[in-house]
Design a protein around this motif. Structure first.
Motif, PDB file in Angstrom:
ATOM      1  N   VAL A   1       0.859  -1.182   0.000  1.00 16.53           N
ATOM      2  CA  VAL A   1       0.000   0.000   0.000  1.00 16.53           C
ATOM      3  C   VAL A   1       0.892   1.228   0.000  1.00 16.53           C
ATOM      4  O   VAL A   1       2.042   1.177   0.436  1.00 16.53           O
ATOM      5  N   GLY A   2       0.375   2.318  -0.501  1.00 17.66           N
ATOM      6  CA  GLY A   2       1.130   3.563  -0.511  1.00 17.66           C
ATOM      7  C   GLY A   2       0.570   4.530  -1.533  1.00 17.66           C
ATOM      8  O   GLY A   2      -0.428   4.255  -2.209  1.00 17.66           O
ATOM      9  N   LYS A   3       1.217   5.663  -1.625  1.00 17.46           N
ATOM     10  CA  LYS A   3       0.818   6.708  -2.569  1.00 17.46           C
ATOM     11  C   LYS A   3       2.016   7.100  -3.417  1.00 17.46           C
ATOM     12  O   LYS A   3       3.155   7.008  -2.974  1.00 17.46           O
ATOM     13  N   ILE A   4       1.728   7.549  -4.630  1.00 14.86           N
ATOM     14  CA  ILE A   4       2.764   7.995  -5.549  1.00 14.86           C
ATOM     15  C   ILE A   4       2.530   9.470  -5.839  1.00 14.86           C
ATOM     16  O   ILE A   4       1.414   9.873  -6.159  1.00 14.86           O
ATOM     17  N   GLU A   5       3.588  10.240  -5.744  1.00 17.47           N
ATOM     18  CA  GLU A   5       3.497  11.657  -6.088  1.00 17.47           C
ATOM     19  C   GLU A   5       4.482  11.952  -7.202  1.00 17.47           C
ATOM     20  O   GLU A   5       5.683  11.725  -7.060  1.00 17.47           O
ATOM     21  N   SER A   6       3.954  12.426  -8.322  1.00 18.42           N
ATOM     22  CA  SER A   6       4.801  12.801  -9.442  1.00 18.42           C
ATOM     23  C   SER A   6       4.146  13.963 -10.172  1.00 18.42           C
ATOM     24  O   SER A   6       3.033  13.845 -10.671  1.00 18.42           O
ATOM     25  N   LYS A   7       4.845  15.076 -10.204  1.00 19.16           N
ATOM     26  CA  LYS A   7       4.312  16.259 -10.877  1.00 19.16           C
ATOM     27  C   LYS A   7       4.757  16.339 -12.331  1.00 19.16           C
ATOM     28  O   LYS A   7       4.151  17.018 -13.139  1.00 19.16           O
ATOM     29  N   THR A   8       5.831  15.606 -12.669  1.00 21.11           N
ATOM     30  CA  THR A   8       6.391  15.718 -14.012  1.00 21.11           C
ATOM     31  C   THR A   8       6.114  14.510 -14.900  1.00 21.11           C
ATOM     32  O   THR A   8       6.220  14.618 -16.115  1.00 21.11           O
ATOM     33  N   HIS A   9       5.775  13.356 -14.308  1.00 19.63           N
ATOM     34  CA  HIS A   9       5.593  12.129 -15.099  1.00 19.63           C
ATOM     35  C   HIS A   9       4.193  11.555 -14.907  1.00 19.63           C
ATOM     36  O   HIS A   9       3.652  11.577 -13.814  1.00 19.63           O
ATOM     37  N   LYS A  10       3.653  11.022 -15.987  1.00 18.88           N
ATOM     38  CA  LYS A  10       2.419  10.246 -15.919  1.00 18.88           C
ATOM     39  C   LYS A  10       2.840   8.785 -15.817  1.00 18.88           C
ATOM     40  O   LYS A  10       3.437   8.223 -16.729  1.00 18.88           O
ATOM     41  N   ILE A  11       2.574   8.194 -14.676  1.00 13.26           N
ATOM     42  CA  ILE A  11       3.004   6.812 -14.433  1.00 13.26           C
ATOM     43  C   ILE A  11       1.984   5.858 -15.057  1.00 13.26           C
ATOM     44  O   ILE A  11       0.789   5.930 -14.785  1.00 13.26           O
ATOM     45  N   LYS A  12       2.500   4.967 -15.897  1.00  9.04           N
ATOM     46  CA  LYS A  12       1.672   4.007 -16.612  1.00  9.04           C
ATOM     47  C   LYS A  12       1.524   2.714 -15.796  1.00  9.04           C
ATOM     48  O   LYS A  12       0.424   2.197 -15.651  1.00  9.04           O
TER      49      LYS A  12
ATOM     50  N   ALA B   1      10.724 -11.635 -10.879  1.00  6.57           N
ATOM     51  CA  ALA B   1      11.289 -10.766  -9.849  1.00  6.57           C
ATOM     52  C   ALA B   1      10.329  -9.661  -9.418  1.00  6.57           C
ATOM     53  O   ALA B   1      10.384  -9.204  -8.284  1.00  6.57           O
ATOM     54  N   PHE B   2       9.448  -9.246 -10.328  1.00  6.74           N
ATOM     55  CA  PHE B   2       8.544  -8.138 -10.025  1.00  6.74           C
ATOM     56  C   PHE B   2       7.117  -8.469 -10.427  1.00  6.74           C
ATOM     57  O   PHE B   2       6.881  -9.275 -11.316  1.00  6.74           O
ATOM     58  N   ILE B   3       6.204  -7.805  -9.764  1.00  4.44           N
ATOM     59  CA  ILE B   3       4.783  -7.901 -10.071  1.00  4.44           C
ATOM     60  C   ILE B   3       4.409  -6.592 -10.740  1.00  4.44           C
ATOM     61  O   ILE B   3       4.529  -5.528 -10.140  1.00  4.44           O
ATOM     62  N   GLU B   4       3.980  -6.674 -11.980  1.00  2.00           N
ATOM     63  CA  GLU B   4       3.644  -5.461 -12.735  1.00  2.00           C
ATOM     64  C   GLU B   4       2.184  -5.096 -12.503  1.00  2.00           C
ATOM     65  O   GLU B   4       1.300  -5.926 -12.649  1.00  2.00           O
ATOM     66  N   VAL B   5       1.964  -3.840 -12.129  1.00  2.00           N
ATOM     67  CA  VAL B   5       0.622  -3.377 -11.780  1.00  2.00           C
ATOM     68  C   VAL B   5       0.305  -2.122 -12.591  1.00  2.00           C
ATOM     69  O   VAL B   5       1.102  -1.185 -12.625  1.00  2.00           O
ATOM     70  N   ASP B   6      -0.852  -2.119 -13.252  1.00  2.58           N
ATOM     71  CA  ASP B   6      -1.308  -0.914 -13.948  1.00  2.58           C
ATOM     72  C   ASP B   6      -1.717   0.117 -12.909  1.00  2.58           C
ATOM     73  O   ASP B   6      -2.341  -0.217 -11.895  1.00  2.58           O
ATOM     74  N   ILE B   7      -1.387   1.365 -13.166  1.00  2.00           N
ATOM     75  CA  ILE B   7      -1.710   2.447 -12.238  1.00  2.00           C
ATOM     76  C   ILE B   7      -2.716   3.390 -12.901  1.00  2.00           C
ATOM     77  O   ILE B   7      -2.432   3.977 -13.945  1.00  2.00           O
ATOM     78  N   ASP B   8      -3.895   3.505 -12.310  1.00  2.00           N
ATOM     79  CA  ASP B   8      -4.905   4.445 -12.796  1.00  2.00           C
ATOM     80  C   ASP B   8      -4.963   5.680 -11.906  1.00  2.00           C
ATOM     81  O   ASP B   8      -5.260   6.763 -12.359  1.00  2.00           O
ATOM     82  N   VAL B   9      -4.696   5.472 -10.633  1.00  4.70           N
ATOM     83  CA  VAL B   9      -4.704   6.564  -9.656  1.00  4.70           C
ATOM     84  C   VAL B   9      -3.339   6.604  -8.990  1.00  4.70           C
ATOM     85  O   VAL B   9      -2.466   5.806  -9.297  1.00  4.70           O
ATOM     86  N   ASP B  10      -3.173   7.496  -8.073  1.00  7.66           N
ATOM     87  CA  ASP B  10      -1.867   7.648  -7.431  1.00  7.66           C
ATOM     88  C   ASP B  10      -1.690   6.762  -6.197  1.00  7.66           C
ATOM     89  O   ASP B  10      -0.811   6.988  -5.394  1.00  7.66           O
ATOM     90  N   GLU B  11      -2.528   5.722  -6.061  1.00  5.25           N
ATOM     91  CA  GLU B  11      -2.433   4.840  -4.906  1.00  5.25           C
ATOM     92  C   GLU B  11      -1.995   3.440  -5.305  1.00  5.25           C
ATOM     93  O   GLU B  11      -2.348   2.947  -6.369  1.00  5.25           O
ATOM     94  N   ILE B  12      -1.222   2.830  -4.420  1.00  2.35           N
ATOM     95  CA  ILE B  12      -0.766   1.450  -4.605  1.00  2.35           C
ATOM     96  C   ILE B  12      -1.564   0.577  -3.655  1.00  2.35           C
ATOM     97  O   ILE B  12      -1.682   0.881  -2.466  1.00  2.35           O
ATOM     98  N   ASN B  13      -2.124  -0.514  -4.188  1.00  2.00           N
ATOM     99  CA  ASN B  13      -2.866  -1.465  -3.375  1.00  2.00           C
ATOM    100  C   ASN B  13      -2.826  -2.806  -4.093  1.00  2.00           C
ATOM    101  O   ASN B  13      -3.673  -3.090  -4.933  1.00  2.00           O
TER     102      ASN B  13
END
Length: 154
Positions: A33-44, A65-77
């Protein structure tokens, strides 16, 4: 009377063998869980470390090695389950200490689209900057929540 002794001896031997050679496999789950803050990049998308990566079983370059997750909002869950292992985790401090011994930091990979190209940006989080706690639920195996808090991407 002799049959009872033999049966008792066989049952005792089977119990001894079972407890001596059985493997205590523990499955546990983690929920990022967490939040992402980015003012310069649109995270895909975001790539979160798999449990196999956290255990240092696989290298960064491997597909698992990694779990790829699509990001629609700025929250990780995102929740994932462990592979079978010989560690039976029931304590968040013990799990955190194990991760610290296995990996120097928590690696998160962001995928952004810049000029039509997907670019990966890696961010290393210190273990002291995340929180791990056990969450009570009805699922199989213990559920640990890894709170990434707020990740700032420049």
């Amino acid at each position: 009377m002799i049959k009872r002794k033999y049966i008792f001896a066989i049952l005792t031997l089977m119990l001894f063998i079972h407890t001596s050679f059985s493997q205590a496999c523990g499955i546990y789950r983690i929920k990022y869980v967490g939040k992402i803050e980015s003012k310069t990049h649109k995270i895909k998308k975001i790539k979160l470390p798999s449990i196999m990566f956290l255990h240092n079983v696989v290298d960064r370059s491997e597909n698992v090695a990694f779990i790829e997750v699509d990001i629609d909002v700025d929250e990780i869950n995102k929740e994932t389950a462990s592979h079978l292992n010989s560690h039976l985790y029931d304590n968040s401090n013990k799990l955190l200490e194990f991760y610290k011994r296995s990996r120097d930091n928590l690696l998160i990979v962001f995928i952004i689209n810049e000029d039509g190209n997907d670019i990966e940006i890696s961010k290393k989080l210190n273990w002291s900057d995340v929180e791990i706690k056990i969450v009570e639920d009805e699922g199989f195996g213990n559920l640990f929540e890894i709170n990434l808090k707020e990740i700032k991407l420049k």
